[in-house]
Each structure stands twice: as structure tokens, then as C-alpha cells.
Design an enzyme around this catalytic site. Structure first.
Site, PDB file in Angstrom:
ATOM      1  N   SER A 803       0.915  -1.190  -0.022  1.00 38.14           N
ATOM      2  CA  SER A 803       0.001   0.051  -0.016  1.00 38.14           C
ATOM      3  C   SER A 803       0.737   1.328   0.153  1.00 38.14           C
ATOM      4  O   SER A 803       1.895   1.256   0.523  1.00 38.14           O
ATOM      5  CB  SER A 803      -0.801   0.100   1.365  1.00 38.14           C
ATOM      6  OG  SER A 803      -1.800  -1.014   1.182  1.00 38.14           O
ATOM      7  N   CYS A 804       0.287   2.155  -0.497  1.00 39.78           N
ATOM      8  CA  CYS A 804       0.428   3.601  -0.342  1.00 39.78           C
ATOM      9  C   CYS A 804      -0.524   4.279  -0.494  1.00 39.78           C
ATOM     10  O   CYS A 804      -1.483   4.057   0.120  1.00 39.78           O
ATOM     11  CB  CYS A 804       1.618   4.091  -1.683  1.00 39.78           C
ATOM     12  SG  CYS A 804       1.319   3.932  -3.211  1.00 39.78           S
ATOM     13  N   LYS A 805      -0.398   5.847  -0.693  1.00 43.30           N
ATOM     14  CA  LYS A 805      -1.557   6.272  -0.475  1.00 43.30           C
ATOM     15  C   LYS A 805      -2.615   5.990  -1.445  1.00 43.30           C
ATOM     16  O   LYS A 805      -3.927   5.952  -1.156  1.00 43.30           O
ATOM     17  CB  LYS A 805      -1.360   7.971  -0.666  1.00 43.30           C
ATOM     18  CG  LYS A 805      -2.456   8.838  -0.593  1.00 43.30           C
ATOM     19  CD  LYS A 805      -2.020  10.300  -0.494  1.00 43.30           C
ATOM     20  CE  LYS A 805      -1.507  10.888  -1.993  1.00 43.30           C
ATOM     21  NZ  LYS A 805      -1.406  12.370  -1.990  1.00 43.30           N
TER      22      LYS A 805
END
Length: 886
Positions: A803-805
Site C-alpha cells: 500500500s501507499c496513498k
């Protein structure tokens, strides 16, 4: 059928060889008479779709099937059909069945020139292979497939295929959760109304809490109605992350599988789920995320409880109250049904049936009694008694005569008092746990006039009594009454057991099966029945008495625990309910991702007996890799994500047999309440029958979520140098401990043979030791933490998330890096091909297609300044990034 190939000329190559391809999806089946038209373009700028027509060629499928070695050489013709502008070699490839000779033959020219590594792609349609069975087709949709050829260290060639898909659970899980949220809150409103008559102070609090719950329900119903209107893609694009009606939907949730085919080796596959960080983007991060907001709110609740004359209940007490409510609501109908089964067996004079029903009934009744063996119930009953009209506490303050009138503010709710600028009466708060009358919640419940500090005038006209000898207007609360009511359940059960033993003594045929008679509690009740009469007639009064005792206990316990939750909600208005909504949003996103990962892992492991054994003996680890920075808004996202991932420990999975093989019947179903959910995963009958007995019997399957975060962008550079990274350090340390504990439990219960085999021989215990050292090491952007955690997760048969933003840019860099590292470490990818393979996957693979799906542009949202702060191995190739709206 027209096939358009857009060829991107590599810089510095005068005569490049390009390899690409297409599959025929099921909705467009190919026959020998099918005509295929190839149109070739020279693409100068892929992002801006700047291209020029080169030529076209047409052939039939029958021409290809009849050709020598399944190959056709075609001339590309100009638009007028006169000039030959080049040639195209068309080959038929059976994906998933490649032999060493086939691979060498197909890639012979490329092997000589060592040029482009992309063999063929299919960005639409469904590739036909064993990864796309009807089982997976029920949950995973809209595949994008890319296929590559890479050279190994021994000069052989491997075929690598990426496949990315959407997941129907992106929307179905949040919809189900919203429905459950609404049902739970509506039940809570009814329970609050069932508390009966309360003093004005508590009644005002109840009305305000019910009003707040009503607002939440209305908002959730509106959101659910909007979600039910949505059709089309099964994912939420990153550009919609802050839309109100989509806030419960995970951002850009996709599955990605890399399958590797090597000569003389079994195919291997590696899965990862990519999703935007679970966070409340619509609500924003001005005050931080859940972790910070909850900590701050918990501290404020203590002062609110004092000001509003409520008892302060810790999160543990609140959770216990919810657990008791669920237990009594779940066990009462079970006990009632089992009691009826006991009477039915008695009517049939079946001693075996009688004993079996009694055994189950005794077990459930003992579970019921144990659930209520808590001082919280006792103290809450006392607090509820003091909240009823006309009750005067023993700590009533003494006042002068003539001051017994009610002020207007005494009957206002806390929020109304705040609006008028008046401070609520200041009584000391109290934490539950001590049952005595002098040190119990009664000391804070002043309910003669809804919160007034005025003592009443005695009816005989004498002066008010002193504090120590104040007497309630109504009867004193009998603290031992609950103990008697609660104990009556066990006594009633003992009577039933004793009667069954009596009946067995009178049954000569079954004398040889006689069991030791328990202590004769209330023997006079037993002997009062006619021993020679009908079994049912003798048992019925005792069974009825047991059911009545259980019902009485349920009514009292339910009202007491509801009063606990009323006080907890009253102390939280309005911030507490806002935080509950935020937590609901974040949890919905996290659960949708987890359910997607669990289903994907289950489908992949259906034939792996070791995996299935591990699944029901210990459970699975779900490892979330996060690339968020600990600076600015992203620190709020990380605080949301930490709570959301932690809340997943309240989730269990069950495997069920589907009613039919229809895709609608294969959709996972969520049941439960906020403090515990179960996701039921249906399987077709034939697949279900192959599962271990424990799983088929409905055993709850546990998942252990862990989160590791390392920020890598320019904002993390600022945080490392000038900010605070303690959140990241604490998250990594805490989750390492969870992962280490899971490994120890796994080692004790599951043999090592159940775990997958890898070429890299480093021991799991050594990997965990290295991870532990890295977690405590003060090192900026220590991405080795992520690499080690990911490796350990795969070694443990776990579920991998990245995940990231928005799960689009940094996530793409991480996923492609992990894939190439696996090719190098597990499949001997030639070291000279590592960077080439990495750039190829980032430029032409599934991840750039993911960017296109999200923002309609084939560029990662990076600029040169940002990339200077990235670790080099996380930087995309030139020409694939730029300033875009993400």
C-alpha cells in the site's frame, strides 16, 4: 477481428525487434474462418498517444493453423495496399504449456540480439489457463495480462506472466458492512428505549444519544443507497479517494499474480494484493488519524464523565459490555431450543437422546453463566437502579431548607448546557469494578431532579438527614439480588440433571450405562414428582423453571449492559460517534482488502494439504506493507491505517458449501457485529468436499494482521531530518512482536513440511532475527524491513499486501521490485537482466496499466525532485513519470 499493435521504439535502436501478442477472449471465440487484421503504429509518445500509421496485414486463423511450425510471415502494406513497409511474424503460443524447445524456438531471434523482453500482452479479455477457473471468476474480474521472456544464469529462458485483476469484494464487503452497521445501531436504539423510565437527567442523555444514532443511521442508509446504484468497474480509482459516497470503498484494490514457467521446473506463482492505505480521506486529516484522535478522546472522556455525572468506562469495559450483550442474545435462544429438545427426547422415552440433549444443554448453560460472572454486570445494575426516578443516593449533598426547587438547567442535556454556557454539576467520576455500595457507581448518580445537588426535605418536616444516613425515597437496592438470580440458573440446571439421573435409575435396560449421580441439590423438588409417571411430565416443570431463570437473567443483564453503553456514549457526544464513523470507514476498507486476499490465498491453496492444515490449526498471517511517510497528511493516513489493520484481529473466516455453483452463490458473506465479524467463504460442493474435516465442520479460521511501514519519498526525508518518526518505529516494533509470536505458535503446532519450499535456504528463525535487528536499528528509509517482512510472509504461507496513498505509484515501484527480486533469488534471473526486467515491468507491465485505469494517463505521479529522494531501486525508468493529477 482487428488487432492494433502500437510499437514503442527503444532509444538508440535503429532496427528493433518488437514482440507483442493478443488472446481471443471467450466472448469473441475464434474459428478457422476468423479473419485477423493487424495494424501497426509507430508510437513516439505513449503517454500522449502520439503515433503514426506504419502498415497493416490480414490473415485467417486457418492459415496460421496450417502453417509450418505454427508461424506465418506477413508483409505489412501501406494504407493504399501498394507498398510493403515491413514484415510481421505471427506465431501461435499455448500459454502455460511452454516447453524448453518451444521457448528457445520462439525467442531465437531475440536471444541473438538480446533486445526487448516483452513477449506478448493481453490488456483485455480473459486469458485461458488454470488461474482463471470458474471459482476465481466469481470474485476476480477484468484481468490485465502481460507476458515476458527473461534469460537465466545458465542461458536458459523463463516465461513470466503478470496478471492483474479487480475484485468484486471492493464493493460487496462495504455494502454488507453498512447494512450490518445500520442493523446494529437500530438494535442499540431499541435497547436504550427498553431501559424503561429514567430520571430526567438520564432521560435527556438517552434522547440525545438516540438522536445521534439516528443521524448516523440516516447517513449510512444514504451511502448504501448510492452504492447500490453503482455499476461498472469493480474498483475505486485513486482520483475518487475523497468522494463522500465512496468513502467505505477501498482505494484501487487489485490482485496481482506473477507466474513463472522455467524449463524442467514446476510452475511457480507469487501473489500480492495492492490497495490504497485504509484511511478516511473524505473526513480529512487536519486533527490527525484514528490512533491520535482515539488517544486524545479517551483522555477527554474521563473529564466528560465527571462533568456529566457519568461513570467512566474504559474501552475494555465497553468491549466487555458488548460481549455480554452478544452472549446473552446468542445463548438464550440456544438454551431454549435445547430445553425443548430435552423434552422431546423425554416424550419419546429415549434415554440416549435425553443424555445427548442434556449434555449440550448443560454446556451451553454453563457458558451462559460464565459469561455473566463479571463484576461489571453487578456494578452496572446498581448504577441503573440509581438512575431511576425518585432514587436518592447515599452520598446526597446536604442543603439548606427551601432550596429543593429544580433549576431549568437540571433538565437539559449536556450539549444543551454547553450551548447556554453552563457547566454541568461537578460530581467526581468513578470507574467500575468494585461491587460494594460505598465504593460503586452509585456515588455519582444523583437522580432526584436530573442532576441537582439539592437534598430533599424529609416528610416529617425535620431538617435534612446528614450525608452518612441519607435514605432513598424508594427501597434500598439489594446488592445480593443479582447473585441470587444468577445462581438460580445453575440451581435450575442441577435440578434438571438430577431428574434425568432419577429417570435413568428407573430405566432397567439402561442400568449398565448409569453414570455417577451429582450432588442432590434441591432433592425435595425431585422427589415431589411421581417417579412412575411420564418422563415429560416430570421434566417439564424443571425445564420451564430453567427457561424462566435464564429469561430473567437476560432481561437484567441486557438492561445493565445497555446502561453501560449509554453512559459511554453520553460521555462521548458528539466526538465519540464521529470517531466511530471514522473507524467504520477505515475498517470497511481494510476488511474488503483482507477478504480479497484471503479468498485469493484459499483458492490458490485448495490442493495444498500442508497449507490447509496450517489454516485450521493456527491461521494465516496477513502482512501489510506500507510506504506512507510520517509527515503532513500521510501521518494521519498511517494513524488511520494502524487502527484499521489492528481492528482486523476481530475478524474470523469460515468456509461453507455453496448452494449452487452460480457466481452469485460464491460471493463471501459477512455476519456479526462491530466487536467481531465472521466472513463466510462459500465453495462449490466438489471443492468443499476436499477440505479437512475441521474446516468442513465450520471451525473459525483466524487471521493475524501485521503492518510494517517505511516511508521512501521526499516527505519522509523531511521527517527523518526534522520531524518525528516515532510512530513508524512503534508500529514496526509492535508488529514484529506479533509476527514473532505467530511464528512461535506455528512452530509448535505445524510441522515445517507444511510450509512452502524456496531456493533461498536462509532459515525462518534467522530471517526473523535479522528483521528484529533492522526494526530497532536507527537507519533512514530502511527498506530492508519491508523486504524481510515480505520474504517471511511468503515463507509462512501468508497473504501479502502492498500500500501507499493510492496504491498506484510507490506501490508499483515496490511490487515490480519484489517480482524481479523473486525472479533473481528463486529462478536464477541473469544479473545482467535484473534492471532490464525491472524497467520493462515498470514501463510495459501491469502496473502502468493500473496507472492508466486510475487517471487515464500512462505516467507515474513523480517529478524529478521527488525521485532524487527515493532509494535508487524504487525509481521508475525515464519517460514513465511526470506531473499528473492522481
Amino acid at each position: 477481428m482487428d488487432c492494433c499493435f502500437r510499437l514503442l521504439k527503444r532509444r538508440g535502436s535503429r532496427d528493433p525487434l518488437f514482440l507483442t501478442g493478443v488472446t481471443f477472449p471467450p466472448e469473441y471465440p475464434a474459428s478457422p474462418e476468423t479473419l485477423v487484421k493487424l495494424t501497426v503504429y509507430d508510437v513516439r509518445d505513449k503517454a500522449r498517444d502520439n503515433s503514426s500509421f506504419l502498415g497493416s496485414a490480414t490473415f485467417s486463423v486457418s492459415d496460421l493453423l496450417r502453417s509450418k511450425d505454427d508461424q506465418l510471415t506477413l508483409n505489412l502494406r501501406s494504407s493504399d495496399g501498394v507498398l510493403a513497409v515491413g514484415t510481421v511474424l505471427v506465431s501461435r503460443v499455448n500459454m502455460g504449456e511452454m516447453e524448453e524447445g518451444d521457448m528457445d524456438h520462439i525467442t531465437a531471434d531475440v536471444q541473438q540480439a538480446q533486445k526487448c523482453t516483452l513477449v506478448c500482452e493481453s490488456s483485455q479479455g480473459t486469458p485461458i489457463d488454470k488461474d482463471n477457473s470458474p471459482l476465481t471468476g466469481a470474485v476476480f474480474k477484468n484481468p490485465v495480462c502481460k507476458v515476458y521472456k527473461f534469460q537465466t544464469v545458465d542461458s536458459k529462458w523463463m516465461l513470466v506472466r503478470e496478471q492483474m485483476e479487480e475484485c468484486t469484494l471492493s464493493f460487496s464487503i462495504p455494502r454488507q458492512l453498512l447494512h450490518l452497521y445500520i442493523q446494529e445501531d437500530m438494535r442499540r436504539i431499541q435497547e436504550l428505549r427498553d431501559l424503561g423510565e429514567l430520571s430526567p437527567h438520564w432521560d435527556n442523555l438517552r434522547k440525545e444519544v438516540i438522536g445521534r444514532y439516528g443521524q448516523v443511521i440516516a447517513a449510512y442508509q444514504e451511502t448504501l443507497a448510492e452504492l447500490n446504484k453503482i455499476t461498472g468497474p469493480s474498483f475505486k480509482p485513486s482520483c475518487s479517494k475523497a468522494q463522500r459516497y465512496l468513502e467505505f470503498i477501498p482505494i484501487n484494490l487489485h490482485t496481482q499474480r506473477m507466474r513463472v514457467t522455467c524449463p524442467r521446473q514446476t510452475d511457480a506463482f507469487y501473489d500480492v494484493i495492492t490497495v490504497g492505505a485504509p484511511a478516511a480521506h473524505f473526513q480529512g486529516f487536519k486533527g490527525g488519524g484514528l490512533q491520535r484522535l482515539l488517544s486524545r478522546h479517551e483522555a477527554e472522556k474521563k473529564s466528560f464523565s465527571t462533568a456529566y455525572q457519568c461513570i467512566y468506562y474504559s474501552p475494555e469495559h465497553t468491549a466487555k459490555a458488548q460481549e455480554v450483550l452478544h452472549s446473552v442474545g446468542h445463548l438464550q435462544p440456544l438454551i431454549s431450543g435445547l430445553a425443548d429438545q430435552l423434552l422431546q427426547a423425554a416424550q419419546q422415552h429415549s434415554m440416549a437422546g435425553l443424555r445427548e440433549a442434556l449434555k449440550t444443554l448443560a454446556g451451553k448453560t454453563e457458558q451462559f453463566v460464565h459469561a455473566l460472572k463479571d463484576e461489571l454486570v453487578k456494578s452496572a445494575l446498581l448504577a441503573l437502579h440509581t438512575a431511576q426516578p425518585g432514587y436518592v443516593t447515599k452520598n446526597q449533598n446536604q442543603t439548606l431548607p427551601g432550596h429543593q426547587g429544580h433549576s431549568h438547567q437540571d433538565h437539559l442535556s449536556p450539549s444543551q448546557r454547553g450551548q447556554q454556557g453552563q457547566s454541568p454539576p461537578q460530581n467526581p467520576g468513578h470507574s467500575p469494578g468494585q461491587p460494594s455500595a460505598t465504593d460503586s457507581p452509585v456515588v455519582v448518580c444523583n437522580n432526584v431532579d436530573g442532576g441537582s445537588q439539592t437534598a430533599p426535605i424529609r416528610e416529617d418536616g425535620q431538617a435534612p438527614l446528614k450525608r452518612q444516613d441519607s435514605i432513598p425515597c424508594h427501597k434500598e437496592y439489594d446488592e445480593e439480588e443479582w447473585d441470587r438470580v444468577w445462581a438460580d440458573v445453575a440451581k435450575s440446571l442441577n435440578c434438571v440433571i438430577a431428574m434425568v439421573d432419577k429417570l435413568q435409575e428407573q430405566e432397567p435396560i439402561n442400568n449398565n450405562q448409569e453414570q455417577p449421580i451429582p450432588k442432590q441439590v434441591l432433592a425435595d423438588v425431585i422427589t415431589s414428582h411421581n417417579p412412575e409417571g411420564d418422563w415429560r411430565e416430570q421434566l417439564c416443570p424443571l425445564v420451564v423453571r430453567l427457561k424462566e431463570c435464564v429469561a430473567e437473567v437476560v432481561v437484567r443483564a441486557r438492561r445493565a449492559m445497555t446502561f453501560v453503553l449509554l453512559q459511554e456514549a453520553a460521555c462521548s457526544i458528539p466526538q465519540g460517534l464521529f470517531l466511530k464513523q471514522r473507524r467504520d470507514v477505515v475498517f470497511s476498507q481494510a476488511l474488503a482488502a483482507l477478504a480479497c486476499g484471503f479468498v485469493m490465498r484459499l483458492y490458490a491453496g485448495m490442493e495444498d494439504k500442508g497449507f490447509l492444515r496450517q489454516l485450521h490449526l493456527v491461521g494465516l498471517v496477513a502482512q501489510f506493507e506500507s510506504l506512507l511517510s510520517t509527515y503532513s497528511e500521510e501521518i494521519g493516513m498511517l494513524e488511520d491505517m494502524e487502527v484499521g489493520i489492528s481492528d482486523l484481529h476481530r475478524v474470523a473466516f469460515k468456509i461453507t458449501q455453496a448452494k449452487t455453483d452460480d457466481p452469485c452463490d460464491l460471493q463471501p458473506v459477512v455476519i456479526g457485529r462491530r466487536d467481531h465479524y465472521t466472513v463466510e467463504v462459500p465453495l462449490p460442493r466438489l471443492a468443499f468436499q476436499t477440505l479437512p474435516h475441521e474446516i468442513k465442520e465450520g471451525k473459525a479460521l483466524q487471521v493475524y494482521p501485521v503492518l510494517f511501514n517505511v516511508g521512501i519519498n521526499e516527505q519522509q526525508t523531511i521527517a527523518d531530518r526534522f520531524g518525528d518518526i516515532s510512530l513508524q518505529e512503534r508500529i514496526n516494533q509492535r508488529n514484529f512482536e506479533i509476527l514473532d509470536s505467530y511464528y512461535k505458535s506455528l512452530s509448535d503446532k505445524v510441522p515445517s513440511e507444511c510450509l512452502p519450499c524456496f531456493q533461498t535456504q536462509m532459515d525462518l528463525k534467522d530471517l526473523l532475527g535479522t528483521l528484529g535487528q533492522n526494526v530497532v536499528t536507527k537507519k533512514r528509509k530502511n527498506v530492508e524491513i519491508l523486504w524481510l517482512a515480505g520474504t517471511i510472509c511468503r515463507r509462512l504461507n501468508g497473504i501479502r499486501f502492498t500500500s501507499c496513498k493510492s496504491a498506484k505509484d510507490r506501490t508499483s515501484m515496490s511490487v515490480t521490485l519484489e517480482q524481479c527480486a523473486l525472479l533473481r533469488d528463486e529462478h536464477q534471473l541473469n544479473k545482467d537482466y535484473f534492471i532490464r526486467a525491472l524497467d520493462c515491468m515498470r514501463r510495459e507491465g501491469c502496473r502502468i496499466e493500473n496507472v492508466q485505469k486510475n487517471i487515464k494517463c500512462r505516467k507515474y505521479a513523480f517529478n524529478m525532485l521527488q525521485l532524487m529522494a527515493f532509494p535508487k531501486i524504487y525509481r521508475p525508468p525515464e519517460g514513465t513519470y511526470g506531473k499528473v493529477d492522481s
